[in-house]
Enzyme design. Structure first.
Site, PDB file in Angstrom:
ATOM      1  N   ASN A 288       0.809  -1.229   0.000  1.00 49.25           N
ATOM      2  CA  ASN A 288       0.000   0.000   0.000  1.00 49.25           C
ATOM      3  C   ASN A 288       0.838   1.273   0.000  1.00 49.25           C
ATOM      4  O   ASN A 288       0.290   2.364   0.071  1.00 49.25           O
ATOM      5  CB  ASN A 288      -0.985  -0.006   1.189  1.00 49.25           C
ATOM      6  CG  ASN A 288      -0.289   0.122   2.530  1.00 49.25           C
ATOM      7  OD1 ASN A 288       0.925   0.297   2.609  1.00 49.25           O
ATOM      8  ND2 ASN A 288      -1.059   0.040   3.606  1.00 49.25           N
ATOM      9  N   LYS A 289       2.154   1.150  -0.101  1.00 45.00           N
ATOM     10  CA  LYS A 289       2.997   2.350  -0.017  1.00 45.00           C
ATOM     11  C   LYS A 289       3.147   3.014  -1.395  1.00 45.00           C
ATOM     12  O   LYS A 289       2.569   2.558  -2.372  1.00 45.00           O
ATOM     13  CB  LYS A 289       4.353   1.987   0.589  1.00 45.00           C
ATOM     14  CG  LYS A 289       4.240   1.385   1.998  1.00 45.00           C
ATOM     15  CD  LYS A 289       3.748   2.386   3.052  1.00 45.00           C
ATOM     16  CE  LYS A 289       3.215   1.730   4.307  1.00 45.00           C
ATOM     17  NZ  LYS A 289       4.178   1.430   5.330  1.00 45.00           N
ATOM     18  N   VAL A 290       3.947   4.065  -1.464  1.00 43.76           N
ATOM     19  CA  VAL A 290       4.053   4.851  -2.703  1.00 43.76           C
ATOM     20  C   VAL A 290       4.488   3.956  -3.874  1.00 43.76           C
ATOM     21  O   VAL A 290       3.938   4.026  -4.973  1.00 43.76           O
ATOM     22  CB  VAL A 290       5.048   6.022  -2.528  1.00 43.76           C
ATOM     23  CG1 VAL A 290       5.210   6.780  -3.841  1.00 43.76           C
ATOM     24  CG2 VAL A 290       4.573   6.957  -1.421  1.00 43.76           C
TER      25      VAL A 290
END
Ligand SMILES: *Cc1c(COP(=O)(O)O)cnc(C)c1O
Length: 380
Positions: A184-186
């Site tokens: 779910n990170k960049v």
């Protein structure tokens, strides 16, 4: 009719990602050696402008190996914001050290430098500023504090790849930095993490810790107890592909934030996220606060339920660490308390378009009004 579902985040996966992943698979280099690992570390170092980057299993192991390389040991105290994800505090605990919690700033929700200074003791060895939701911490006062007291700084940059503070990149603002590459990170490698540093000795130490403590000059000789914190070449292949498009992804996150601000900034009773003048935030999650929920937290929770019924997923702010039984400690954390119970993150996928954002913002205003969570306009 099936309504569209809007997740808070989603990995950005495309044909290019698939090609990279399959290429690593077909090469047979599926474990923790291979060309993609070298390429990913090199490209990430260039991306942040750091001399060294070392890939690892996840953001938590990134923090842990950085802390070990910095020499963190039982009895030490490390300043950690109370308003963060639990991994920041856990990594300190793995070293036998004690996270000392610090309250946050009203506007950025990041560690308050003045409060950090007040939390110092003669056992404090370092500071872990967390660039929450993609907005960099106010680093100059923290660096000044660290210099005056001989402390190290480990940036928790898990949520802020590509952010900048006073024209300097996140990942180069302390002694060492830890990034997460969770789904779910960049950008993501599935599970993954990476550390950056300009310090050759720290880089060497982290390399050893990551590889079971093996002596770099003598195979299968282990002068210290290390860990297996390596990343696979498969994950790194995904990382290389994701890095190739990171500028586009960040621009999309910023665009989504800009649209939300257009729709919501003038709504009384909503508190918008800031972007301070001297920073470039990546707006990893577009997060805001419902003023009325400061006194009535059930309003925030009810709002989230109603949005979910519309297919709009949201995420509550983190429970501050001092409210967790395992990190319970005395102190004045009134800003974090207020912020935590009134905040939520909205769908922030880089795939959202202007109509999506308008729709989500419209539903948010509708439900907040229906709940009586927005002040009534004057004259009514
Ligand atoms: C995601 C995250 C981490 C941990 O990363 P993992 O890859 O999930 O281990 C650490 N700190 C913060 C602030 C995070 O958001």
């Amino acid at each position: 009719m099936q309504e569209r579902f809007y997740p808070v985040t989603e990995p950005h996966l495309d044909e290019q990602d698939r090609r990279h992943l399959m290429d690593a698979f077909d090469s047979g280099w599926i474990s923790s050696q291979g060309a993609y690992l070298e390429a990913f570390e090199e490209l990430f170092a260039v991306f942040t402008g750091s001399r060294f980057a070392l890939a690892t299993c996840n953001g938590t192991t990134a923090l842990h190996m950085a802390l070990l390389a910095l020499g963190t040991k039982p009895g030490d105290q490390v300043l950690v914001p109370t308003f963060t994800y639990v991994a920041t505090a856990n990594a300190v605990t793995y070293c036998g050290a004690e996270p000392v919690l610090v309250d946050c700033e009203e506007d950025t929700w990041n560690m308050d430098p003045a409060r950090a200074e007040a939390a110092l003791t003669d056992r404090t060895v370092g500071i872990i500023p967390v660039h929450l939701y993609g907005h960099p911490c106010d680093m100059d006062p923290l660096r000044d504090l660290a210099e005056r007291h001989g402390l190290w700084i480990l940036e928790d940059a898990a949520e802020a790849h590509g952010a900048r503070y006073r024209d300097r990149n996140v990942g180069t603002l302390g002694d060492v930095a830890a990034f997460s590459l969770f789904g779910n990170k960049v950008i993501t490698t599935g599970e993954g993490g990476i550390v950056t540093t300009d310090d050759e000795r720290l880089a060497e130490r982290m390399r050893r810790i990551r590889g079971q403590g093996m002596d770099p000059k003598r195979r299968y000789w282990f002068p210290e107890v290390g860990y297996n914190y390596r990343m696979t070449n498969l994950a790194a292949a995904l990382g290389v592909s994701q890095l190739k498009k990171i500028d586009r992804l960040i621009a999309a996150h910023r665009q989504v934030a800009h649209w939300y601000l257009q729709e919501l900034a003038e709504v009384p009773g909503l508190v918008m996220p800031v972007e301070r003048e001297d920073v470039h935030s990546v707006f990893w999650l577009f997060s805001l606060r419902l003023r009325a929920a400061e006194d009535r937290p059930e309003l925030r929770d009810e709002l989230m339920w109603r949005l979910l019924e519309d297919g709009i997923d949201t995420r509550p702010f983190f429970h501050p660490m001092h409210t967790m039984p395992v990190y319970d400690q005395d102190g004045d954390f009134r800003v974090a308390d207020r912020i935590a119970r009134s905040g939520l993150s909205l769908p922030s996928s880089p795939r959202l378009d202007h109509d999506d954002v308008r729709h989500i913002a419209g539903r948010l205003i509708h439900h907040a009004e229906a709940l009586g969570a927005l002040p009534r306009p004057a004259g009514l």
